[in-house]
Write a protein that holds these residues in place. Structure first.
Motif, PDB file in Angstrom:
ATOM      1  N   ALA A  66       0.853  -1.188   0.000  1.00  0.00           N
ATOM      2  CA  ALA A  66       0.000   0.000   0.000  1.00  0.00           C
ATOM      3  C   ALA A  66       0.888   1.237   0.000  1.00  0.00           C
ATOM      4  O   ALA A  66       1.757   1.369   0.864  1.00  0.00           O
ATOM      5  CB  ALA A  66      -0.913   0.001   1.224  1.00  0.00           C
ATOM      6  N   ILE A  67       0.671   2.127  -0.953  1.00  0.00           N
ATOM      7  CA  ILE A  67       1.495   3.318  -1.102  1.00  0.00           C
ATOM      8  C   ILE A  67       0.617   4.561  -0.946  1.00  0.00           C
ATOM      9  O   ILE A  67      -0.405   4.694  -1.623  1.00  0.00           O
ATOM     10  CB  ILE A  67       2.184   3.357  -2.487  1.00  0.00           C
ATOM     11  N   GLN A  68       1.028   5.464  -0.068  1.00  0.00           N
ATOM     12  CA  GLN A  68       0.329   6.733   0.089  1.00  0.00           C
ATOM     13  C   GLN A  68       1.195   7.902  -0.396  1.00  0.00           C
ATOM     14  O   GLN A  68       2.403   7.784  -0.478  1.00  0.00           O
ATOM     15  CB  GLN A  68      -0.045   6.982   1.555  1.00  0.00           C
ATOM     16  N   GLU A  69       0.526   9.001  -0.649  1.00  0.00           N
ATOM     17  CA  GLU A  69       1.138  10.248  -1.135  1.00  0.00           C
ATOM     18  C   GLU A  69       1.944   9.995  -2.415  1.00  0.00           C
ATOM     19  O   GLU A  69       3.120  10.314  -2.519  1.00  0.00           O
ATOM     20  CB  GLU A  69       2.009  10.913  -0.054  1.00  0.00           C
ATOM     21  N   THR A  70       1.250   9.439  -3.394  1.00  0.00           N
ATOM     22  CA  THR A  70       1.894   9.121  -4.663  1.00  0.00           C
ATOM     23  C   THR A  70       2.231  10.359  -5.478  1.00  0.00           C
ATOM     24  O   THR A  70       3.170  10.361  -6.264  1.00  0.00           O
ATOM     25  CB  THR A  70       0.981   8.223  -5.512  1.00  0.00           C
ATOM     26  N   LYS A  71       1.431  11.402  -5.331  1.00  0.00           N
ATOM     27  CA  LYS A  71       1.619  12.665  -6.061  1.00  0.00           C
ATOM     28  C   LYS A  71       1.623  12.460  -7.582  1.00  0.00           C
ATOM     29  O   LYS A  71       2.371  13.112  -8.310  1.00  0.00           O
ATOM     30  CB  LYS A  71       2.896  13.384  -5.607  1.00  0.00           C
ATOM     31  N   LEU A  72       0.791  11.547  -8.042  1.00  0.00           N
ATOM     32  CA  LEU A  72       0.657  11.324  -9.478  1.00  0.00           C
ATOM     33  C   LEU A  72      -0.290  12.353 -10.085  1.00  0.00           C
ATOM     34  O   LEU A  72      -1.107  12.956  -9.391  1.00  0.00           O
ATOM     35  CB  LEU A  72       0.125   9.918  -9.749  1.00  0.00           C
ATOM     36  N   SER A  73      -0.208  12.509 -11.385  1.00  0.00           N
ATOM     37  CA  SER A  73      -1.119  13.411 -12.080  1.00  0.00           C
ATOM     38  C   SER A  73      -2.526  12.816 -12.102  1.00  0.00           C
ATOM     39  O   SER A  73      -2.738  11.659 -11.724  1.00  0.00           O
ATOM     40  CB  SER A  73      -0.641  13.659 -13.509  1.00  0.00           C
ATOM     41  N   VAL A  74      -3.481  13.595 -12.584  1.00  0.00           N
ATOM     42  CA  VAL A  74      -4.856  13.130 -12.704  1.00  0.00           C
ATOM     43  C   VAL A  74      -4.927  11.856 -13.546  1.00  0.00           C
ATOM     44  O   VAL A  74      -5.727  10.956 -13.276  1.00  0.00           O
ATOM     45  CB  VAL A  74      -5.741  14.236 -13.318  1.00  0.00           C
ATOM     46  N   LYS A  75      -4.072  11.759 -14.558  1.00  0.00           N
ATOM     47  CA  LYS A  75      -4.058  10.585 -15.439  1.00  0.00           C
ATOM     48  C   LYS A  75      -3.374   9.382 -14.805  1.00  0.00           C
ATOM     49  O   LYS A  75      -3.375   8.288 -15.369  1.00  0.00           O
ATOM     50  CB  LYS A  75      -3.392  10.934 -16.762  1.00  0.00           C
ATOM     51  N   GLY A  76      -2.766   9.586 -13.650  1.00  0.00           N
ATOM     52  CA  GLY A  76      -2.174   8.471 -12.926  1.00  0.00           C
ATOM     53  C   GLY A  76      -0.824   8.048 -13.477  1.00  0.00           C
ATOM     54  O   GLY A  76       0.011   8.884 -13.823  1.00  0.00           O
ATOM     55  N   LEU A  77      -0.618   6.740 -13.569  1.00  0.00           N
ATOM     56  CA  LEU A  77       0.655   6.200 -14.017  1.00  0.00           C
ATOM     57  C   LEU A  77       0.866   6.485 -15.500  1.00  0.00           C
ATOM     58  O   LEU A  77       0.012   6.194 -16.334  1.00  0.00           O
ATOM     59  CB  LEU A  77       0.701   4.696 -13.767  1.00  0.00           C
ATOM     60  N   THR A  78       2.030   7.034 -15.812  1.00  0.00           N
ATOM     61  CA  THR A  78       2.389   7.277 -17.203  1.00  0.00           C
ATOM     62  C   THR A  78       3.025   6.020 -17.792  1.00  0.00           C
ATOM     63  O   THR A  78       3.319   5.051 -17.081  1.00  0.00           O
ATOM     64  CB  THR A  78       3.392   8.428 -17.301  1.00  0.00           C
ATOM     65  N   SER A  79       3.269   6.043 -19.087  1.00  0.00           N
ATOM     66  CA  SER A  79       3.938   4.907 -19.726  1.00  0.00           C
ATOM     67  C   SER A  79       5.324   4.702 -19.145  1.00  0.00           C
ATOM     68  O   SER A  79       5.793   3.557 -19.002  1.00  0.00           O
ATOM     69  CB  SER A  79       4.007   5.118 -21.239  1.00  0.00           C
ATOM     70  N   LYS A  80       6.010   5.800 -18.784  1.00  0.00           N
ATOM     71  CA  LYS A  80       7.331   5.687 -18.167  1.00  0.00           C
ATOM     72  C   LYS A  80       7.224   5.029 -16.796  1.00  0.00           C
ATOM     73  O   LYS A  80       8.027   4.143 -16.458  1.00  0.00           O
ATOM     74  CB  LYS A  80       7.978   7.066 -18.034  1.00  0.00           C
ATOM     75  N   HIS A  81       6.245   5.448 -15.990  1.00  0.00           N
ATOM     76  CA  HIS A  81       6.032   4.819 -14.689  1.00  0.00           C
ATOM     77  C   HIS A  81       5.799   3.320 -14.848  1.00  0.00           C
ATOM     78  O   HIS A  81       6.384   2.505 -14.125  1.00  0.00           O
ATOM     79  CB  HIS A  81       4.807   5.430 -13.997  1.00  0.00           C
TER      80      HIS A  81
END
Length: 276
Positions: free
Chosen positions: A41-56
């Motif tokens: 479980a991971i908190q405070e991811t600070k990702l964009s609205v679109k979430g995980l990018t292709s790089k992620h």
């Protein structure tokens, strides 16, 4: 089940940056994955609205090829690139039902990506990134409403099946849960109001797994302030990250520990194991 929870303070940075801090974060993430928990479980991811990018996704595929994932970002009207949560869960597990609860919290709290829940056949696994009351306690009144609504949510889950709730709860419950209680009674995370809120949560049928296993042990913390360079060296910390279980499965907890994150300050991962 083995679960590890961690407020990572930017999954984005951990996966894409080569700063000294990002390297420390990535090394800790690799350590967590190497322990082969069933769920992370991971908190405070600070990702964009679109979430995980292709790089992620490319980096995650390399680091954690055996895991599926589910994420939730902060969305309007909340701030972008703020808060956020993410679960990794082993591909070999039964496929859980994933939900993104909204609990009727005040202001933008429900839009900040703070809760994800995995429903398995015999257990709910849910994580939370509890809102901070703020440096000047400007969000304390809203935080009190959140605490009540969140307790109601967990109690409702518990009516159906046992609950394992983990995450950054942003409160040190008792004086033994921080190094300097005498200096912090008016600090966010140690106000009487927040502590009462956590006591109320436990009274709804839940157990603090760390205290269940370790009793009143002192000096064990999960967070050390980044802005104080010597906070971790001096162990001037707070225990604000928790593993909470339904009372009826508390005796199945076989392990509840902090995971050493070396010289990296801020949060450290926490681990729980529950016998099947």
């Amino acid at each position: 089940m083995k679960l590890i929870s961690w407020n990572i303070d930017s999954l984005n940075a951990a996966l894409t940056s080569d700063s000294n801090r990002a390297l420390l974060t990535r090394a800790t993430l690799q350590k967590v994955i190497a322990l082969k928990p069933d769920v992370i479980a991971i908190q405070e991811t600070k990702l964009s609205v679109k979430g995980l990018t292709s790089k992620h996704i490319e980096v995650i595929t390399q680091l954690a090829p055996n895991y599926n994932y589910a994420w939730r970002s902060s969305v309007e009207p909340a701030r972008k690139g703020y808060a956020g949560t993410l679960f990794f869960y082993l591909k070999t597990l039964e496929e859980p039902k994933v939900t993104f609860p909204e609990i009727g919290a005040p202001t933008t709290m429900d839009a900040e990506g703070r809760i994800i829940t995995l429903e398995f056949d015999n257990l709910f696994v849910t994580q939370v990134y509890t809102p901070n009351a703020g440096n000047k306690l400007e969000r304390l009144a809203d935080r009190q409403v959140w605490d009540q609504k969140y307790a109601d949510y967990l109690a409702e889950l518990d009516k159906t099946k046992p609950v394992l709730a983990v995450g950054d709860f942003n409160v040190a419950h008792h004086e033994i849960d921080l190094a300097h209680p005498d200096r912090n009674h008016m600090s966010a995370g140690f106000t009487d109001e927040e502590r009462v809120g956590f006591t109320h949560l436990l009274s709804r049928g839940f157990t603090d797994a760390f205290r269940h296993v370790h009793g009143d042990v002192e000096g064990v913390y999960s967070w050390w302030a980044q802005r104080v360079r010597t906070s971790k060296v001096n162990n001037s910390g707070w225990r604000i990250d928790y593993t909470i279980v339904s009372d009826r499965i508390a005796d199945k907890v076989t392990k509840a520990e902090m995971i050493d994150s070396g010289t990296r300050q801020d949060h450290t991962p926490i681990e729980i194991e529950i016998a099947e």
